[in-house]
Write a protein that holds these residues in place. Structure first.
Motif, PDB file in Angstrom:
ATOM      1  N   UNK A  68       9.107 -16.700  63.958  1.00 33.44           N
ATOM      2  CA  UNK A  68       8.382 -16.920  62.702  1.00 33.44           C
ATOM      3  C   UNK A  68       7.744 -15.633  62.177  1.00 33.44           C
ATOM      4  N   UNK A  69       7.755 -15.493  60.864  1.00 36.35           N
ATOM      5  CA  UNK A  69       7.171 -14.315  60.208  1.00 36.35           C
ATOM      6  C   UNK A  69       6.779 -14.701  58.786  1.00 36.35           C
ATOM      7  N   UNK A  70       6.253 -13.750  58.050  1.00 35.60           N
ATOM      8  CA  UNK A  70       5.922 -13.930  56.630  1.00 35.60           C
ATOM      9  C   UNK A  70       6.715 -12.934  55.807  1.00 35.60           C
ATOM     10  N   UNK A  71       7.150 -13.384  54.629  1.00 31.66           N
ATOM     11  CA  UNK A  71       7.812 -12.487  53.682  1.00 31.66           C
ATOM     12  C   UNK A  71       6.920 -12.347  52.461  1.00 31.66           C
ATOM     13  N   UNK A  72       6.609 -11.107  52.140  1.00 34.79           N
ATOM     14  CA  UNK A  72       5.818 -10.772  50.971  1.00 34.79           C
ATOM     15  C   UNK A  72       6.774 -10.253  49.904  1.00 34.79           C
ATOM     16  N   UNK A  73       6.721 -10.848  48.722  1.00 35.82           N
ATOM     17  CA  UNK A  73       7.548 -10.404  47.603  1.00 35.82           C
ATOM     18  C   UNK A  73       6.632 -10.105  46.429  1.00 35.82           C
ATOM     19  N   UNK A  74       6.829  -8.939  45.838  1.00 37.23           N
ATOM     20  CA  UNK A  74       6.017  -8.513  44.698  1.00 37.23           C
ATOM     21  C   UNK A  74       6.951  -8.186  43.546  1.00 37.23           C
ATOM     22  N   UNK A  75       6.698  -8.813  42.399  1.00 39.18           N
ATOM     23  CA  UNK A  75       7.499  -8.578  41.196  1.00 39.18           C
ATOM     24  C   UNK A  75       6.664  -7.762  40.220  1.00 39.18           C
ATOM     25  N   UNK A  76       7.255  -6.671  39.726  1.00 41.80           N
ATOM     26  CA  UNK A  76       6.566  -5.749  38.830  1.00 41.80           C
ATOM     27  C   UNK A  76       7.477  -5.331  37.691  1.00 41.80           C
TER      28      UNK A  76
END
Length: 109
Positions: A6-14
């Motif tokens: 298990x992990x986390x995915x961080x997505x940033x839209x710019x």
């Protein structure tokens, strides 16, 4: 290095024209992510898209757009993602930040 599981995915839209003190926001964010020893990050430049302002930005051959969408993706542990969120959230003024649960299947060589 992040382990499988298990992990986390961080997505940033710019928007690639977004700037902080004259520097592109995506570069500022990547500097922070790198300095915080996050397992890895990728920056993707879109060929077409729009955001909440509903203005379409495109990279058509006859247009030289410098306002194309940019996406940053990061995968790491919950603790590391939570820690950098506190630092990067104030920097992203017009973009979108999302965090989702993910499963790392393979990591490394």
């Amino acid at each position: 290095m992040i382990k499988t599981g298990p992990a986390k995915k961080l997505t940033i839209y710019l928007d690639e024209s977004d700037r902080v003190h004259g520097k592109p926001v995506y570069e500022v964010l990547l500097d922070i992510i790198y300095k915080r020893k996050i397992s890895g990050a990728s920056v993707f430049r879109g060929i077409e898209g729009y955001g909440r302002d509903r203005v379409l930005h495109t990279a058509k051959i006859l247009e030289l757009s410098t306002t194309l969408p940019v996406k940053i993706e990061v995968v790491d542990t919950v603790e590391k993602i939570d820690a950098i969120l506190l630092e990067i959230t104030p920097i992203v003024h017009k973009g979108l930040i999302e965090v989702s649960d993910t499963q790392v299947i393979k990591s490394g060589a």
